[in-house]
Design a protein around this motif. Sequence first.
Motif, PDB file in Angstrom:
ATOM      1  N   GLY A   1       0.770  -1.239   0.000  1.00 24.84           N
ATOM      2  CA  GLY A   1       0.000   0.000   0.000  1.00 24.84           C
ATOM      3  C   GLY A   1       0.796   1.280   0.000  1.00 24.84           C
ATOM      4  O   GLY A   1       0.219   2.356   0.243  1.00 24.84           O
ATOM      5  N   LEU A   2       2.095   1.228  -0.283  1.00 25.87           N
ATOM      6  CA  LEU A   2       2.873   2.470  -0.327  1.00 25.87           C
ATOM      7  C   LEU A   2       2.324   3.379  -1.429  1.00 25.87           C
ATOM      8  O   LEU A   2       2.211   2.963  -2.586  1.00 25.87           O
ATOM      9  CB  LEU A   2       4.349   2.167  -0.587  1.00 25.87           C
ATOM     10  CG  LEU A   2       5.124   1.533   0.576  1.00 25.87           C
ATOM     11  CD1 LEU A   2       6.513   1.099   0.115  1.00 25.87           C
ATOM     12  CD2 LEU A   2       5.211   2.494   1.754  1.00 25.87           C
ATOM     13  N   PRO A   3       1.983   4.635  -1.104  1.00 19.75           N
ATOM     14  CA  PRO A   3       1.360   5.529  -2.098  1.00 19.75           C
ATOM     15  C   PRO A   3       2.190   5.702  -3.362  1.00 19.75           C
ATOM     16  O   PRO A   3       1.630   5.819  -4.457  1.00 19.75           O
ATOM     17  CB  PRO A   3       1.219   6.855  -1.338  1.00 19.75           C
ATOM     18  CG  PRO A   3       1.191   6.469   0.105  1.00 19.75           C
ATOM     19  CD  PRO A   3       2.085   5.267   0.226  1.00 19.75           C
ATOM     20  N   GLU A   4       3.527   5.717  -3.236  1.00 18.26           N
ATOM     21  CA  GLU A   4       4.354   5.945  -4.424  1.00 18.26           C
ATOM     22  C   GLU A   4       4.237   4.815  -5.448  1.00 18.26           C
ATOM     23  O   GLU A   4       4.583   4.991  -6.624  1.00 18.26           O
ATOM     24  CB  GLU A   4       5.820   6.146  -4.031  1.00 18.26           C
ATOM     25  CG  GLU A   4       6.442   5.001  -3.252  1.00 18.26           C
ATOM     26  CD  GLU A   4       6.377   5.206  -1.743  1.00 18.26           C
ATOM     27  OE1 GLU A   4       7.332   4.815  -1.056  1.00 18.26           O
ATOM     28  OE2 GLU A   4       5.354   5.754  -1.263  1.00 18.26           O
ATOM     29  N   HIS A   5       3.745   3.647  -5.014  1.00 16.80           N
ATOM     30  CA  HIS A   5       3.536   2.538  -5.943  1.00 16.80           C
ATOM     31  C   HIS A   5       2.051   2.361  -6.286  1.00 16.80           C
ATOM     32  O   HIS A   5       1.719   1.996  -7.416  1.00 16.80           O
ATOM     33  CB  HIS A   5       4.089   1.243  -5.359  1.00 16.80           C
ATOM     34  CG  HIS A   5       5.539   1.318  -5.012  1.00 16.80           C
ATOM     35  ND1 HIS A   5       6.488   1.861  -5.851  1.00 16.80           N
ATOM     36  CD2 HIS A   5       6.213   0.932  -3.890  1.00 16.80           C
ATOM     37  CE1 HIS A   5       7.676   1.804  -5.280  1.00 16.80           C
ATOM     38  NE2 HIS A   5       7.531   1.259  -4.078  1.00 16.80           N
ATOM     39  N   VAL A   6       1.182   2.621  -5.317  1.00 22.50           N
ATOM     40  CA  VAL A   6      -0.250   2.413  -5.539  1.00 22.50           C
ATOM     41  C   VAL A   6      -0.846   3.499  -6.424  1.00 22.50           C
ATOM     42  O   VAL A   6      -1.658   3.207  -7.326  1.00 22.50           O
ATOM     43  CB  VAL A   6      -1.002   2.337  -4.197  1.00 22.50           C
ATOM     44  CG1 VAL A   6      -2.510   2.262  -4.428  1.00 22.50           C
ATOM     45  CG2 VAL A   6      -0.529   1.134  -3.386  1.00 22.50           C
ATOM     46  N   THR A   7      -0.480   4.757  -6.211  1.00 19.91           N
ATOM     47  CA  THR A   7      -1.082   5.854  -6.975  1.00 19.91           C
ATOM     48  C   THR A   7      -0.894   5.694  -8.483  1.00 19.91           C
ATOM     49  O   THR A   7      -1.878   5.794  -9.242  1.00 19.91           O
ATOM     50  CB  THR A   7      -0.522   7.207  -6.496  1.00 19.91           C
ATOM     51  OG1 THR A   7      -0.833   7.374  -5.104  1.00 19.91           O
ATOM     52  CG2 THR A   7      -1.123   8.353  -7.291  1.00 19.91           C
ATOM     53  N   PRO A   8       0.314   5.423  -8.994  1.00 17.01           N
ATOM     54  CA  PRO A   8       0.443   5.206 -10.435  1.00 17.01           C
ATOM     55  C   PRO A   8      -0.280   3.952 -10.910  1.00 17.01           C
ATOM     56  O   PRO A   8      -0.758   3.904 -12.053  1.00 17.01           O
ATOM     57  CB  PRO A   8       1.956   5.103 -10.662  1.00 17.01           C
ATOM     58  CG  PRO A   8       2.562   4.882  -9.324  1.00 17.01           C
ATOM     59  CD  PRO A   8       1.637   5.483  -8.338  1.00 17.01           C
ATOM     60  N   PHE A   9      -0.390   2.940 -10.050  1.00 20.03           N
ATOM     61  CA  PHE A   9      -1.129   1.735 -10.426  1.00 20.03           C
ATOM     62  C   PHE A   9      -2.604   2.054 -10.626  1.00 20.03           C
ATOM     63  O   PHE A   9      -3.238   1.583 -11.570  1.00 20.03           O
ATOM     64  CB  PHE A   9      -0.954   0.654  -9.358  1.00 20.03           C
ATOM     65  CG  PHE A   9      -1.566  -0.673  -9.715  1.00 20.03           C
ATOM     66  CD1 PHE A   9      -0.832  -1.617 -10.414  1.00 20.03           C
ATOM     67  CD2 PHE A   9      -2.870  -0.971  -9.370  1.00 20.03           C
ATOM     68  CE1 PHE A   9      -1.395  -2.843 -10.761  1.00 20.03           C
ATOM     69  CE2 PHE A   9      -3.451  -2.185  -9.709  1.00 20.03           C
ATOM     70  CZ  PHE A   9      -2.705  -3.130 -10.403  1.00 20.03           C
ATOM     71  N   LEU A  10      -3.171   2.866  -9.734  1.00 25.78           N
ATOM     72  CA  LEU A  10      -4.576   3.263  -9.868  1.00 25.78           C
ATOM     73  C   LEU A  10      -4.810   4.023 -11.167  1.00 25.78           C
ATOM     74  O   LEU A  10      -5.801   3.796 -11.870  1.00 25.78           O
ATOM     75  CB  LEU A  10      -4.995   4.122  -8.671  1.00 25.78           C
ATOM     76  CG  LEU A  10      -4.969   3.461  -7.289  1.00 25.78           C
ATOM     77  CD1 LEU A  10      -5.278   4.486  -6.210  1.00 25.78           C
ATOM     78  CD2 LEU A  10      -5.948   2.307  -7.223  1.00 25.78           C
ATOM     79  N   ALA A  11      -3.905   4.938 -11.489  1.00 29.99           N
ATOM     80  CA  ALA A  11      -4.033   5.704 -12.730  1.00 29.99           C
ATOM     81  C   ALA A  11      -3.958   4.780 -13.943  1.00 29.99           C
ATOM     82  O   ALA A  11      -4.724   4.934 -14.910  1.00 29.99           O
ATOM     83  CB  ALA A  11      -2.944   6.770 -12.803  1.00 29.99           C
ATOM     84  N   MET A  12      -3.032   3.822 -13.905  1.00 27.31           N
ATOM     85  CA  MET A  12      -2.907   2.864 -15.003  1.00 27.31           C
ATOM     86  C   MET A  12      -4.183   2.055 -15.161  1.00 27.31           C
ATOM     87  O   MET A  12      -4.683   1.842 -16.274  1.00 27.31           O
ATOM     88  CB  MET A  12      -1.718   1.929 -14.737  1.00 27.31           C
ATOM     89  CG  MET A  12      -1.512   0.831 -15.786  1.00 27.31           C
ATOM     90  SD  MET A  12      -2.509  -0.662 -15.500  1.00 27.31           S
ATOM     91  CE  MET A  12      -1.730  -1.320 -14.030  1.00 27.31           C
ATOM     92  N   LEU A  13      -4.761   1.607 -14.050  1.00 21.38           N
ATOM     93  CA  LEU A  13      -5.950   0.768 -14.098  1.00 21.38           C
ATOM     94  C   LEU A  13      -7.134   1.524 -14.704  1.00 21.38           C
ATOM     95  O   LEU A  13      -7.879   0.981 -15.534  1.00 21.38           O
ATOM     96  CB  LEU A  13      -6.284   0.298 -12.684  1.00 21.38           C
ATOM     97  CG  LEU A  13      -7.007  -1.035 -12.541  1.00 21.38           C
ATOM     98  CD1 LEU A  13      -6.190  -2.155 -13.154  1.00 21.38           C
ATOM     99  CD2 LEU A  13      -7.292  -1.327 -11.060  1.00 21.38           C
ATOM    100  N   GLN A  14      -7.297   2.790 -14.314  1.00 19.96           N
ATOM    101  CA  GLN A  14      -8.386   3.589 -14.891  1.00 19.96           C
ATOM    102  C   GLN A  14      -8.172   3.817 -16.387  1.00 19.96           C
ATOM    103  O   GLN A  14      -9.124   3.781 -17.172  1.00 19.96           O
ATOM    104  CB  GLN A  14      -8.478   4.923 -14.150  1.00 19.96           C
ATOM    105  CG  GLN A  14      -8.937   4.790 -12.700  1.00 19.96           C
ATOM    106  CD  GLN A  14      -9.080   6.133 -12.012  1.00 19.96           C
ATOM    107  OE1 GLN A  14      -9.950   6.935 -12.368  1.00 19.96           O
ATOM    108  NE2 GLN A  14      -8.235   6.398 -11.035  1.00 19.96           N
TER     109      GLN A  14
END
Length: 519
Positions: free
Chosen positions: A448-461
């Motif tokens: 759940g580290l934001p620096e890895h999760v945030t770009p993953f969320l953007a990629m998924l959308q």
Amino acid sequence: MKIIKSIMITTISMTCCLLCANPVTRNYTFNFDRNTGGWSTPGYWAGKIKFVTGNARRGNGSIEVTTTEKRGQFFARGTIFGITHKYLSGQKISISFYVKGTGEFCAGALLYGRNGRGGETMNFVYGDKVQLTDEWQKVEYIVDLSEKFAERIAPIFELHGKDAVAYIDDAAFTHIRPQSVSISATSSHVVIPAGSPLPELMFNFSGSNAKINFFAIPADRRQLPVYTSAQSADNGSVAYTGAATFPAGEVAVVAAAEGRQAFCIAEILPAEEFARWDELAASIKLDNPLNILVLGDSLSDLHRGGNHIDKLVFWLNKHNPGKVTLRNSAIAGDFITRVEERLNWRYGKPDVWRLSDYRNIFARKYDLVFIFLGHNDTVASSRDNYATPANVSLADAEASYRRVIARIKQESPNAKIILVSPVASDVTKSRAVAENMVRWGHAGHIFGLPEHVTPFLAMLQKVAGETGCFYIDLHTPTQNAANRPALFDKGGVHLTPAGNTLIAWELLRSLAAENSPLK
């Protein structure tokens, strides 16, 4: 892009430090080739334990046990902590050791229960004492919980006699389950309002006119379990009709016979909350059958029979009886490239983790496919100071998502595909676990580290928009939940009953929304 603001499901685990619960069927063996295997004698007991080489039944070593004096008695007691099995009641477990030496030796167990005040009870049980000799002999005790409640067990041994010395090798903790016996739950997960008794729950046993023991076990440890029994019919069917009433929370009804067991989980909601769920579920009308496939990780794999997927199916079927069918193919430890490898596996290729779970996965056509991943895709390791995702790069994850989506569309052209975001893991808890692993000389992993999760969320959308998939945001509601600490277990990743309930609500709300894939 079709966006549904809601939730997510998944499973989690990972390469070295897999975050998944021990299954009920797990056995343990201890060969003592390099160390004591975790067996010890706490300071408040008598005796000494150490690892020795050259005095083994087989292999490189054994553990040497010597007695010491405690309150006028000479004995040694050893145990290994941390063996917890879900729904122990109804099981039969063999605890055995190969031993030689001097003195009298016996095998036993510590059984942990509850006292109805939230505390824990502890009960010692032992087999007969055996006189030791210079020859190896097997000493065994069978813990019979056919009609007893226990929620944790620690195998133990005792050696008695002044200056007694014993050597132990090849210890085992084994479930006794006859292959000719089987029992299964035919009732699915149920949800009822508080104040209502548990409904009749059906099970099927492989034999007729057999005694089946039932244990209704509340998740709230302040509530004591309720024990009943019934006889199986000529066709093996048997009903739990205990009609006990429990306060809000989860209750697992375990049916057991001859060491085999099955369970059905009921959730009890406060009356007003039940009415809120019921109103939302009633707004979803299905004109046709709905066949659902779930591809996920441990969040959807664990606590089967009572997790968010089971709750979702219950509520969809409540006002559309018999129309919803489910294949939950979530697998603990999964990330998107592992899912792709399993989907595309062919004879002759190296096996993939839990390959058999995908057997004949496309033998039927699906109407709705959830892909609930992201936790293991974004987990970071201490090996590179948590700088990059440990299992798959963001670019590889995106490419793999696109190929998986294309494969699903090929096999089920009419399926609506929903990409579900990872939940907002409790990073503080996860970091504490990682730091502890590092202290013990292992790699640490933080979820759940934001620096890895945030770009993953953007990629998924982005992938959802470009491939015509739906997207459900579970990250936001889990991040903003008022009861956020209560959503996750002590590892900060896996869901508690409260977490499963929140996720199920968000999923149901998404399917009831105006832009629902069901419309």
